[in-house]
Write a protein that holds these residues in place. Structure first.
Motif, PDB file in Angstrom:
ATOM      1  N   ARG A 118       3.331 -59.813 -89.397  1.00 12.67           N
ATOM      2  CA  ARG A 118       3.194 -58.428 -88.931  1.00 12.67           C
ATOM      3  C   ARG A 118       4.526 -57.894 -88.417  1.00 12.67           C
ATOM      4  NH1 ARG A 118       2.740 -54.126 -89.508  1.00 12.67           N
ATOM      5  NH2 ARG A 118       1.432 -52.547 -88.502  1.00 12.67           N
ATOM      6  N   VAL A 119       5.212 -58.678 -87.609  1.00 14.03           N
ATOM      7  CA  VAL A 119       6.512 -58.242 -87.098  1.00 14.03           C
ATOM      8  C   VAL A 119       7.525 -58.158 -88.233  1.00 14.03           C
ATOM      9  CG1 VAL A 119       8.434 -58.855 -85.567  1.00 14.03           C
ATOM     10  CG2 VAL A 119       6.071 -59.134 -84.784  1.00 14.03           C
ATOM     11  N   GLY A 120       7.439 -59.082 -89.184  1.00 13.35           N
ATOM     12  CA  GLY A 120       8.370 -59.064 -90.306  1.00 13.35           C
ATOM     13  C   GLY A 120       8.257 -57.827 -91.156  1.00 13.35           C
ATOM     14  N   THR A 121       7.053 -57.283 -91.303  1.00 12.00           N
ATOM     15  CA  THR A 121       6.859 -56.098 -92.135  1.00 12.00           C
ATOM     16  C   THR A 121       7.214 -54.811 -91.405  1.00 12.00           C
ATOM     17  OG1 THR A 121       4.519 -56.005 -91.521  1.00 12.00           O
ATOM     18  CG2 THR A 121       5.087 -57.167 -93.563  1.00 12.00           C
ATOM     19  N   TRP A 122       7.430 -54.877 -90.110  1.00 11.21           N
ATOM     20  CA  TRP A 122       7.885 -53.690 -89.396  1.00 11.21           C
ATOM     21  C   TRP A 122       9.312 -53.338 -89.805  1.00 11.21           C
ATOM     22  CZ3 TRP A 122       6.118 -55.410 -83.837  1.00 11.21           C
ATOM     23  CH2 TRP A 122       4.738 -55.175 -83.712  1.00 11.21           C
ATOM     24  N   SER A 123       9.664 -52.099 -89.560  1.00 10.24           N
ATOM     25  CA  SER A 123      11.033 -51.644 -89.771  1.00 10.24           C
ATOM     26  C   SER A 123      11.586 -51.214 -88.418  1.00 10.24           C
ATOM     27  CB  SER A 123      11.076 -50.482 -90.766  1.00 10.24           C
ATOM     28  OG  SER A 123      12.396 -50.062 -90.997  1.00 10.24           O
ATOM     29  N   THR A 124      12.146 -52.159 -87.688  1.00  7.78           N
ATOM     30  CA  THR A 124      12.601 -51.931 -86.325  1.00  7.78           C
ATOM     31  C   THR A 124      14.091 -51.635 -86.303  1.00  7.78           C
ATOM     32  OG1 THR A 124      10.934 -53.517 -85.585  1.00  7.78           O
ATOM     33  CG2 THR A 124      12.651 -52.907 -83.997  1.00  7.78           C
ATOM     34  N   PRO A 125      14.503 -50.558 -85.646  1.00  7.90           N
ATOM     35  CA  PRO A 125      15.943 -50.281 -85.561  1.00  7.90           C
ATOM     36  C   PRO A 125      16.716 -51.497 -85.059  1.00  7.90           C
ATOM     37  CG  PRO A 125      14.682 -48.440 -84.692  1.00  7.90           C
ATOM     38  CD  PRO A 125      13.692 -49.535 -84.962  1.00  7.90           C
TER      39      PRO A 125
END
Length: 383
Positions: A266-273
């Motif tokens: 789930r965290v990997g698929t995020w696009s976090t600045p």
């Protein structure tokens, strides 16, 4: 924006892999200087936790690679091009450069020893830890103690390939595959009881057998992404509740298995600045993983085991990062570029023909993620 996303997909997997490699490095820095390694939740060493993160991500992205190009020979070739060139170079560096430099044996004895030449069995994914006279006085007298996980990784590539050839990765078969993985995990954690079974301890026959279950979980998260991505919070709450029940039954490892893979993907698929830009200069995580242990052994040999932990850690990180950068640009990236020469390999129209696509650490065809008010599809070349 579209060109930038094609050139480097905007998700967090690069940063997660670097974090996992850092966990392994930090944990081994304790062990190789005779210090007790930190433990996560009282269940495992920090390095083991990092390796589990690697296996989860690998399962997810390798299943994705098969889905994009379900051709057995090309799939196998892509896996080989990702793993083998870097492994071959680090093996040669250890046997032909580092070994002669630090061995307690004479150079004649070193090069005439069958142990030296047997070390190259690593090139066919066999575990070999020792070279004659090399690091024999270390708390862990292995030349490159991290490489033992690579044969396990390759075995699970083979298992996924077999599942693909049998048609079990097709959408209408995914519930059958889910049932198989649930049976496997139930046996592993509840019957064999990997958490408490002494045969699953370090250097015992079945050490590390649980890693495959994390790989399978990652693969299932890819196969079911259309389902869980719509309601991730509900699934997360359900998994937390199930983990709590298992923890109450003294099965903390099984509880971690319920939650960790989902959180990682789930965290990997995020696009976090910031985090999504960690791989813009290259993917250095594999190089860090395969060089760190050997570099740490060498620096401990130079500095002695009594040096401050932070000093050894800083020196190890810097030297390992240099090796990882060189490995990526001189070995791994050129090898991955060969994928375009595989028979039948094609690139979608308008795509940038670079090495980021369709390898074990690729980042394309992920579910859409939100960044601010804009919906983007990281690396999805068909969008």
């Amino acid at each position: 924006m579209g060109v930038a996303l094609h050139a480097h997909p905007a998700n967090n997997f690069d940063s997660l892999r670097l974090l996992a490699a850092g966990m392994v490095l930090c944990s081994h820095q304790f062990a190789l200087t005779g210090r007790p390694e930190p433990r996560v939740l009282g269940l495992m060493k920090l390095g083991t936790f990092g390796v589990l993160v690697f296996f989860v991500i690998s399962g997810y992205l390798v299943a994705q690679s098969w889905d994009r190009d379900p051709h057995p020979l090309r799939f196998a070739a892509k896996r080989l091009l990702r793993i083998w060139p870097g492994l071959a170079v680090v093996t040669c560096v250890a046997a032909w450069l580092l070994g002669p430099l630090v061995t307690d044996a004479s150079l004649r004895d070193y090069f005439h020893s069958p142990v030296t030449w047997d070390y190259f069995a690593q090139l066919v994914f066999a575990v070999r830890l020792h070279l004659p006279g090399v690091f024999e006085h270390s708390p862990y007298p292995a030349v490159n103690g991290s490489l033992w996980t690579i044969p396990i990784e390759v075995q699970w590539y083979g298992a996924l390939l077999l599942a693909g050839v049998c048609g079990w990765l097709r959408p209408h078969m995914r519930f059958f595959l889910l049932a198989l993985v649930l049976l496997y995990a139930s046996y592993l954690y509840l019957i064999y009881d990997v958490q408490h079974n002494p045969n699953a301890r370090f250097l015992a026959p079945d050490f590390g057998i649980e890693y495959g279950s994390f790989f399978c979980y990652g693969a299932l998260l890819y196969l079911f992404q259309g389902t869980w991505f719509r309601h991730p919070l509900r699934l997360f709450v359900g998994l937390i509740m199930l983990a709590g029940v298992l923890l109450a039954c003294h099965q903390g490892y099984a509880g971690l298995y319920m939650v960790l893979p989902f959180v990682v993907i789930r965290v990997g698929t995020w696009s976090t600045p910031v985090l999504r830009r960690f791989g813009r200069y290259g993917d250095f995580s594999y190089g860090m993983y395969i060089y760190a242990f050997m570099i740490q052994q060498w620096l401990t040999w130079l500095m002695g085991p009594g040096h401050p932990y932070w000093l050894g850690l800083l020196a190890s990180m810097l030297c390992t990062l240099v090796c990882a950068v060189l490995s990526w640009h001189l070995v791994e990236r050129p090898a991955l570029n060969l994928k375009r020469r595989l028979p039948g390999a094609t690139l979608p129209a308008g795509d940038i023909p670079d090495i980021w696509q369709e390898h074990v650490l690729s980042k394309d065809t992920l579910p859409p993620v939100r960044t601010g008010e804009q919906l983007v599809s990281p690396g999805n070349k068909d969008s």
